[in-house]
Each structure stands twice: as structure tokens, then as C-alpha cells.
Design an enzyme around this catalytic site. Structure first.
Site, mmCIF file in Angstrom:
data_model
loop_
_atom_site.group_PDB
_atom_site.id
_atom_site.type_symbol
_atom_site.label_atom_id
_atom_site.label_comp_id
_atom_site.label_asym_id
_atom_site.label_seq_id
_atom_site.Cartn_x
_atom_site.Cartn_y
_atom_site.Cartn_z
ATOM 1 N N GLU A 1 -3.906 2.249 -7.326
ATOM 2 C CA GLU A 1 -4.273 3.355 -6.428
ATOM 3 C C GLU A 1 -3.323 4.524 -6.670
ATOM 4 O O GLU A 1 -2.237 4.574 -6.068
ATOM 5 C CB GLU A 1 -4.144 2.933 -4.958
ATOM 6 N N HIS B 1 0.854 -1.193 0.000
ATOM 7 C CA HIS B 1 0.000 0.000 0.000
ATOM 8 C C HIS B 1 0.893 1.248 0.000
ATOM 9 O O HIS B 1 1.966 1.242 0.601
ATOM 10 C CB HIS B 1 -0.909 -0.010 1.235
#
Ligand code: 13P
Length: 260
Positions: free
Chosen positions: A168, A96
Site C-alpha cells: 500500500e 497499516h
């Protein structure tokens, strides 16, 4: 047509204690119905995984870790391994942008974590995406290419069945810059990712790969993102903490699937 399922993943990040997490699952359970083609995945804090694993209806919800360490065991004080998570989760978020930016995770760390997840029977949700600066400097493709190729480097093409990707863009994440990405920008990035996958692993692997979109997705904008060709679901941060919104997002995913 492909038969890729739709994944709606709630990344709760560093929010909610054990009690609050349990309450949120309770509320979601009341509102979300099981849909065959849709998988609802919850990524609570490490602390809540064990109690939630006992609480959830596994036909309705799957659990994901937000991170884990790539060694299976040893003197790594403070860490939890994918091996330890084996019975608790089906998925783990890997790489992430918060891990890359705040905790110094390198391309190689992400590569090792992706391999450790697969080795331990956990599907990594590998996050890739460029920062605002990289975006503004026209580096997006290079960044995506480097993140993608290194993350998958120690996996075989057979392993790819057990991998999910999440695009993302850091500039679209609510806690960073939070500028809403336009669907056509996502479309281009997802096409690029599938082209890269086809080059590396062949057309079939590229078509089978689940690719999620994440970045300020909420119940208002999820439809537009899910309708981008090749987007197989959403990785949701802030809006996943609100049970009305999260349940509405799952419902939208369902409506899109039954119409397709
Ligand atoms: P937001 O949905 O809050 O922008 O977060 C996206 C994200 O980082 C999910 O992993």
C-alpha cells in the site's frame, strides 16, 4: 501455474458502529456469492468483531482485526491481544500506514505484531509501502526492503504460509494523498517484493506468498490492479464501505479468476 487464492479485503477503518456494520454485512450477504478461489475478508472496528462473528456466513466472509497488541496478556490498559481475537478472526491487518504514521508504530512493533498474530493462529496481513516523500526521493525500494525484512524477521519460512502481504503506497491511499498508482508502478513494486522474498526464503516461498494491492481501489480500477501479474487481491478502504462497490469488486475478481 500457482494456485494462490484471491483475497478481497475491506478495511472499514474507524467507520460504522455496531448497528451500521451489521447492516452492511446484511447488504453484502445479499449480493456476494461464494466463490471457491476467492476469499472475502471484512475488517470492521474491534467493537463489531464479536457481533459480526455470530452474524456472518463463514463460507462467504472471513473477519480481520485492524490491529491488536503483541503481548498475549498483561497490564496493557486499552489494548486487545491477538490471543483474545483467536476465536473471532482469521486475519489481522498489521502495520497499516495509519498505525505507523498516526500511532508511531515502528518496524520492530510491526515485527512483534506479525509474530504475535502467527503465534496465535491468526494470519497477519502485513502492510508495507512508502510515503509520498520517500517515493519522491527515490527511497521506495529501501523502505519496502526495510519494512519487509523486519516484519518477517521473527518468522520461520514455514510460518510464511500463514502470512499475507499488502503493498500500500501511502501516497495512493484515499485519505492521504490519494494519487492513483499506475499498474506498471505496482508491477515493479510487487516484483521487487517477490525478489526480496526469494532472496530471504527461497523461490518457492516467494511464489506462494499472497500479495495484495491497496490504495484507492474501487469498482472502476480494481480490474487493472488485479491484472497486474503477482497481485493476488486488494485491500480496499473507502470503497469497501459501499456495498454496491464492494460487491462489484468481488464480482470482478471472480470474473478474472474464471477467465484465467
Ligand atoms: P483507500 O482504499 O481508501 O485508499 O484505503 C486503502 C487502505 O488504506 C486500505 O487499508
Amino acid at each position: 501455474m500457482h494456485e494462490r487464492k484471491t483475497l478481497i479485503v475491506g478495511n472499514w477503518k474507524m467507520h460504522l458502529n455496531v448497528h451500521q456494520s451489521s447492516l452492511l454485512v446484511h447488504r453484502l450477504n445479499e449480493r456476494i456469492k461464494t466463490h471457491r478461489a476467492i476469499e472475502v475478508v471484512l475488517a470492521p472496528s474491534m467493537l463489531s468483531l464479536q457481533p459480526l462473528s455470530l452474524q456472518i456466513d463463514r463460507r462467504k466472509f472471513k473477519l480481520a482485526a485492524q490491529d491488536a497488541y503483541f503481548k498475549d496478556e498483561g497490564g496493557y490498559t486499552g489494548e486487545v491481544s491477538f490471543t483474545m481475537l483467536g476465536d473471532l478472526v482469521e486475519y489481522a491487518i498489521v502495520g497499516h500506514s495509519a498505525r505507523r504514521l498516526y500511532f508511531g508504530e515502528t518496524l520492530e512493533t510491526v515485527r512483534d505484531k506479525a509474530a504475535a498474530a502467527v503465534r496465535n493462529g491468526i494470519t497477519p496481513i502485513i502492510c508495507i509501502g512508502e510515503t509520498k516523500q520517500e517515493h519522491d526521493e527515490g527511497q521506495s525500494r529501501q523502505v519496502i526492503h526495510d519494512q519487509l525484512t523486519t516484519a518477517l524477521m521473527n518468522l520461520t519460512s514455514r510460518d510464511l504460509d500463514k502470512v499475507v502481504l499488502a503493498y500500500e503506497p501511502v501516497w495512493a491511499i484515499s485519505t492521504f494523498d490519494g494519487i492513483l498508482a499506475k499498474p506498471h508502478e505496482i508491477d515493479q513494486a510487487i516484483k521487487y517484493i517477490r525478489t526480496q522474498l526469494a532472496d530471504l526464503y527461497g523461490q518457492r516461498a516467494a511464489e506462494k506468498m499472497l500479495i495484495l494491492y491497496g490504495g484507492s481501489v474501487d469498482d472502476q480500477d480494481i480490474r487493472a490492479y488485479l491484472e497486474v501479474p503477482g497481485v493476488d487481491g486488494a485491500l480496499v478502504g473507502a470503497a469497501s464501505l459501499n456495498y454496491h462497490q464492494f460487491a462489484a469488486m468481488v464480482d470482478t475478481a471472480y470474473q478474472i479468476r474464471i477467465r484465467a
